[in-house]
Design an enzyme around this catalytic site. Structure first.
Site, PDB file in Angstrom:
ATOM      1  N   CYS A 404       0.776  -1.116   0.091  1.00 49.05           N
ATOM      2  CA  CYS A 404       0.043  -0.095   0.190  1.00 49.05           C
ATOM      3  C   CYS A 404       0.834   1.316   0.198  1.00 49.05           C
ATOM      4  O   CYS A 404       1.946   1.125   0.478  1.00 49.05           O
ATOM      5  CB  CYS A 404      -0.867   0.077   1.230  1.00 49.05           C
ATOM      6  N   GLU A 773      -1.492  -2.042  -5.880  1.00 52.82           N
ATOM      7  CA  GLU A 773      -1.825  -2.090  -4.163  1.00 52.82           C
ATOM      8  C   GLU A 773      -3.581  -1.868  -4.121  1.00 52.82           C
ATOM      9  O   GLU A 773      -3.938  -1.993  -2.942  1.00 52.82           O
ATOM     10  CB  GLU A 773      -1.091  -1.071  -3.525  1.00 52.82           C
TER      11      GLU A 773
END
Lengths: 819, 221
Positions: A404, A773
């Site tokens: 992320c 992500e």
């Protein structure tokens, strides 16, 4: 070394963490959304939009990949690590004599040995400091205490058991809220005797308080985003090969950022940077866990330097799970305010970041809580304020951006849970509630209350598509029928906004190095090419997608382009691959470098065709004379001429390099809908269906995008239902094996149903945004929302992830359900 | 980790008390125990070979007895460490007579750290219980021999003292401690037993038998 400073000093808190990231950017036009993937090249060229099979896969599926452990050099030695059984203890003595007496053991390296060279401490990527090997005390369980160098892996492992360390246990701090009391100081090496690392605020507090004071509805919830681990298939490792004759240090290393690592090694070790070559070969998964420098790497390199022979270090699975940098571990107190019409108006978040014994996140340096301030998500609200503290605890350092873009997962989990809670509280369907509160398409570029400028978006279209794909209205009917029968079924939505592609040089740097990225393309005389990048694929498929970008721009078949990354001696400098930044930065650099080549090719074509440059136009793979397309020179012909018949006065060759500094970040988004069935007897959650609609702008390769989303969704399912690193009250890690730290397998994973909308980024050269992500970020709240949706009518408002059967069972029992 | 339980020895309280303070008896009765020696008043040192799941190794330990109220209770402090980790425990032991038998209740809090705790976590609790149960069973076997010896001596008309001396003559070898393998097998059995609730055991055993038969059939058909 001047870039490394002590982050506990308050003066840095003020000047490093000032929130000035979102400056005005390029295009302001509203971007149209389509569903059709744009394809402009024929299949033999395979430019953007083609479902090209990955060029790297033939070697991977034949077992011909070359990972760190595949590297075997003549005379290579092996390292193994003595680790602390205590989470906090003074080291009284280390007796290495028994280990050194074993045949085949060459050295046992301790903190004192490193201290003699000033190498017992190292900087983290967040300008904190971290022990390489301790001289005074250990601060987390499984911390590296000494390293054994031996002639075989087995002897090294046996010798580790013979190193006798005397510890004096100290009081342990596991709970970050207790750490705030400063009763036990974990980092007593620091000038300020406190466990507090930094304080950070963003947004307008007064405006937010005013909005809350006038709000008709407020929901409030504490949540913990648990500590998790990337658990990549390949653990970390290194082969360090110092050649005393040439003075050159070769470091084969599992790293996502080879260039930055070379610079850090040069600064820390004092070796000249041109004598350090970092080679990142095939990497078996990185996910952010291979961005930091771990003590094992440093000691392995030092050992090779001191002994003058190659030294290999490979972590085992338990070491990887227990000692590598963790991810997440945010404690959040969130409040969301809405007006009488059910329109969200304000958000207030108080956060506590548990960083373990060092702030070893890999965030851009001005962003101590990463890009968490994207936490207003896909919603148009008036004011927001985020208030964050970070503390040290007796746990391994972190936290890395696990698949992320720097803490976006935490932000999305929070806002999507809060939005659902508000919808339920107001008795509005969560889908309708989102539609009502989304930022409208004509509001882009949208300036968020925490200072971001969202480049583009169309949230309504993505959610509508997801609802159509899953049959939302029918599912709600089915749910009502089942509820009447006492069966538990839940539908969860997550409409996330990601922020990726760090980042513009004015605000984004790691240890002072700006976060641009690079591409270098060389076209050979026969029209084939090699392209090198500052990024490093760990499974993302760069060898395919970068080639397709260049194929799109130059008309060279993607199969004729060799993509190379990871060798700092040959590749241009770049900050590496993480935070979905490769396509937004290096992918853009590939397009820009190709355009430089195209411009030179035009001059050569004009020379060959004996026309004026202005009379030429580009068509897929050739420069042709306007109005007379039979007069044309293909890129291959031009390449040959660049070496054999270039215009006088022009440099020979056909190559270009580009260092791309993005004008803004990109903002991929999506809407995910999940259907779960909950077993009221056992508390087991079964994900029955999961639809993911992603919008990552223009798609380079739909096959690669789908692959990324499938993998990412599975990695989102994991923390939602299974994964958590757990410590007991003594700081002992209880999840040291994959039998205890649960990863989903094919058995637990549902059939992922994917779809897309396409809203190109207005400022990116090819309109792409990055996608790797999005699913990891978007999936956990969809699943959590679905479970709570199934139990809401029983009075369950929230369950922290991972939503284990035990937690659901307990929630059901607390709600009075007994079977 | 909380360790608690109860046990009834088939021996009178004085014999049990004696045994519970004798390092030789303890080290032979405790699976994996070896070479317990007194290093001070009520303080002993010795080694314990432990195997928990995939982790095995030798702990070097120190055992200290305090708050001794003979023959009723004492507090035991254990401090052990070795390559697989460390253990620190404090526990209390209470004896109450039950006719010719003796009832004991124990309660302790053990902190286990290191590889043995992180890798063997799921097996730790059951393994600890199993080792304790086997230790107590072992001790009871030893005590039964003692009781028999005392009874034999008393029957022969000897005085109490002579009987005690005769009992003391019964050397530990008459009680054979279990082998490492049998201890490990017992631990494994207990761990497996913990995993499957009693009501499903016939099903699981039946399933395993069927599976084995199927495999044998597939191999030999």
């Amino acid at each position: 070394m001047t870039t490394f400073h002590d982050p506990t000093k308050p003066k840095h808190v003020a000047d490093r963490f000032e929130n000035k990231h979102a400056a005005p950017v390029g295009s302001s036009a509203v971007v149209a959304t389509t569903e059709e993937v744009r394809v402009t090249t024929p299949p033999e060229i395979c430019g953007m939009g083609h479902r090209m099979k990955r060029k790297e896969d033939p070697r991977f599926i034949q077992g011909k990949g070359r990972y760190i452990d595949d590297i075997k050099l003549p005379g290579m030695l092996y390292m193994d690590i003595v680790r602390s059984p205590y989470a906090h203890a003074k080291i009284l003595n280390i007796d290495t004599s028994a280990a050194l007496a074993m045949p085949g053991v060459l050295a046992v390296i301790t903190g004192k040995d490193l201290a003699a060279h000033g190498l017992h401490w190292m900087p983290t990527l967040m300008s904190d400091t971290q022990m390489v090997l301790p001289t005074e005390k250990v601060v987390y369980y499984a911390q590296e205490v000494a390293c054994v160098i031996a002639t075989s892996r087995y002897i090294a492992a046996d010798a580790v058991e013979q190193v006798v360390v005397d510890y004096e246990p100290l009081d342990v701090v596991v709970d970050p809220y207790k750490a705030l009391d400063d009763e036990v100081i974990i980092r007593d090496d620091k000038e300020l005797k406190t466990n507090r690392i930094w304080h950070w605020e963003v947004g307008d507090q007064a405006a937010t308080d005013a909005v809350f004071a006038n709000a008709a509805h407020v929901v409030k919830q504490y949540m913990h985003i648990p500590r998790i681990h990337v658990a990549s298939i390949e653990t970390c490792g290194m082969v360090a090969n110092y050649n005393p004759a040439t003075g050159k240090m070769q470091l084969y290393m599992t790293t996502q950022a080879p260039h930055a690592i070379r610079t850090v090694f040069a600064l820390v070790s004092g070796l000249p940077e041109h004598k350090i070559q970092v080679i990142s070969p095939d990497i078996g998964g990185g996910f952010g866990g291979k961005v930091p420098v771990y003590p094992g790497y440093v000691v392995c390199a030092v050992a090779s330097l001191l002994i003058g022979k190659p030294v290999k270090w490979i972590e085992d699975r338990s070491e990887n799970l227990q000692a590598d940098s963790f991810a997440r571990d945010y404690h959040l107190e969130a409040e969301l305010a809405a007006d009488a019409d059910g329109k969200i108006v304000g958000l207030r978040v108080n956060g506590l970041a548990d960083h373990g014994c060092a702030d070893a996140a890999a965030n851009p340096s001005k962003f101590p809580a990463g890009l968490f301030s994207i936490c207003t998500g896909s919603y148009d609200l008036q004011a927001a304020h985020v208030n964050f503290d970070a503390v040290y605890t007796n746990k391994p350092p972190g936290g890395v951006a696990y698949r992320c873009s720097f803490r976006v997962t935490e932000a999305v989990q929070m806002i999507e849970r809060m939005a659902d809670m508000m919808a339920h509280d107001l008795n509005i369907d969560p889908a309708e509630f989102r539609m009502k509160n989304f930022i409208k398409q004509d509001a882009f570029p949208y300036k968020s209350p925490t200072g971001w400028e969202y480049d583009s978006g169309n949230y309504h279209a993505a959610l509508r598509k997801a609802m159509d794909m899953i049959g939302y209205e029918d599912l709600r009917r089915e749910q009502a029928e089942k509820r009447a029968r006492g069966e538990l079924m839940g539908i969860g939505i997550s409409s996330f906004t990601e922020v990726v592609g760090a980042g513009p040089s004015r605000d984004y740097d790691i240890l002072g190095i700006k976060m641009f990225d690079s591409a270098e393309i060389r076209i050979h005389p026969t029209g084939k090419a090699i392209a090198r990048f500052g990024t490093k694929s760990q499974g993302q498929g760069h060898e395919t997608t970068y080639a397709q970008i260049i194929a799109e721009e130059l008309g060279l078949p993607a199969n004729d382009i060799e993509v190379e990354e990871g060798d700092t001696d040959t590749a241009p400098y770049g900050l590496g691959t993480y935070a979905s930044r490769s396509t937004p930065t290096a992918g853009a650099a590939a397009a820009m470098a190709a355009r430089k080549i195209k411009a030179k090719a035009k001059k050569i074509a004009a020379h060959l065709l004996e026309v004026n440059e202005d009379d030429l136009e580009w068509d897929v793979n050739k420069w042709q004379v306007k109005g007379s397309p039979e007069q044309a020179k293909t890129i291959q012909e031009i390449a040959f001429a660049a070496y054999t018949n270039h215009p006088q006065g022009m440099e020979a060759g056909l190559e270009a390099t580009d260092y791309y500094d993005p004008p803004n970040l990109t903002f991929p988004f999506g809407s995910y809908i999940c259907v779960v069935d909950v077993d009221s007897g056992t508390g087991e959650v079964k994900v029955r269906r999961f639809v993911a609609v992603d919008d990552c702008g223009n798609i380079i390769n739909p096959l690669v995008v789908e692959g990324q989303i499938h993998g990412g969704l599975t990695m989102g399912l994991a923390p939602a239902l299974f994964e958590e690193i757990v410590y007991d009250e003594n700081g002992q890690c209880l999840t040291g094996t994959l039998a205890d730290y649960l990863l989903p397998t094919a058995v637990e994973s549902p059939k992922w149903e994917t779809g897309h909308t396409i809203t190109p980024s207005p400022h990116h050269p090819i309109g792409a945004k990055g996608v790797g992500e999005s699913p990891t970020v978007g999936a956990p709240p969809a699943i959590a929302n679905a479970v709570v949706d199934a139990l809401w009518h029983l009075g369950v408002r929230h369950i922290d992830i991972p939503i284990t059967p035990e937690k659901v069972w307990q929630a059901l029992r607390d709600a009075g359900v007994t079977e | 980790m909380i360790i608690e339980g109860e046990y009834t020895f088939d021996a009178p309280q004085d014999l049990v008390w004696q045994a519970l303070q004798d390092p030789d008896v303890l080290s032979s009765a405790m699976p994996g125990g070896e070479g317990f020696t007194a290093v001070g008043e009520n303080e002993y040192e010795g080694n314990l070979n432990v195997k928990v799941g995939p982790v095995q190794g030798k702990f070097k330990g120190n055992i200290k007895l305090t708050d001794i109220v003979a023959p009723e209770s004492y507090t035991m402090t254990v401090d052990g460490k070795g390559a697989p980790g460390f253990v620190k425990a404090v526990g209390s032991l209470k004896l109450t007579p039950d006719g010719e038998r003796t009832h004991i209740a124990y309660h302790g809090d053990a902190q286990v750290g290191g590889r043995i705790a992180s890798v063997g976590q799921r097996l730790l609790d059951t393994s600890a219980k199993s080792i304790i149960r086997q230790s107590l069973d072992g001790l009871n076997e030893y005590l039964k021999v003692q009781v028999a010896a005392r009874a034999a001596a008393t029957a022969a008309g000897a005085s109490e003292e002579e009987a005690a001396a005769a009992a003391a003559q019964v050397e530990i070898p008459t009680y054979t401690p279990p082998s490492q393998t049998s201890v490990a097998m017992n631990v494994a059995k207990d761990v497996a037993g913990d995993l499957v609730p009693p009501k499903y055991r016939p099903l699981v055993i039946g399933g395993v038998v069927l599976l084995v038969l199927l495999i044998l059939y597939l191999i030999f058909r």
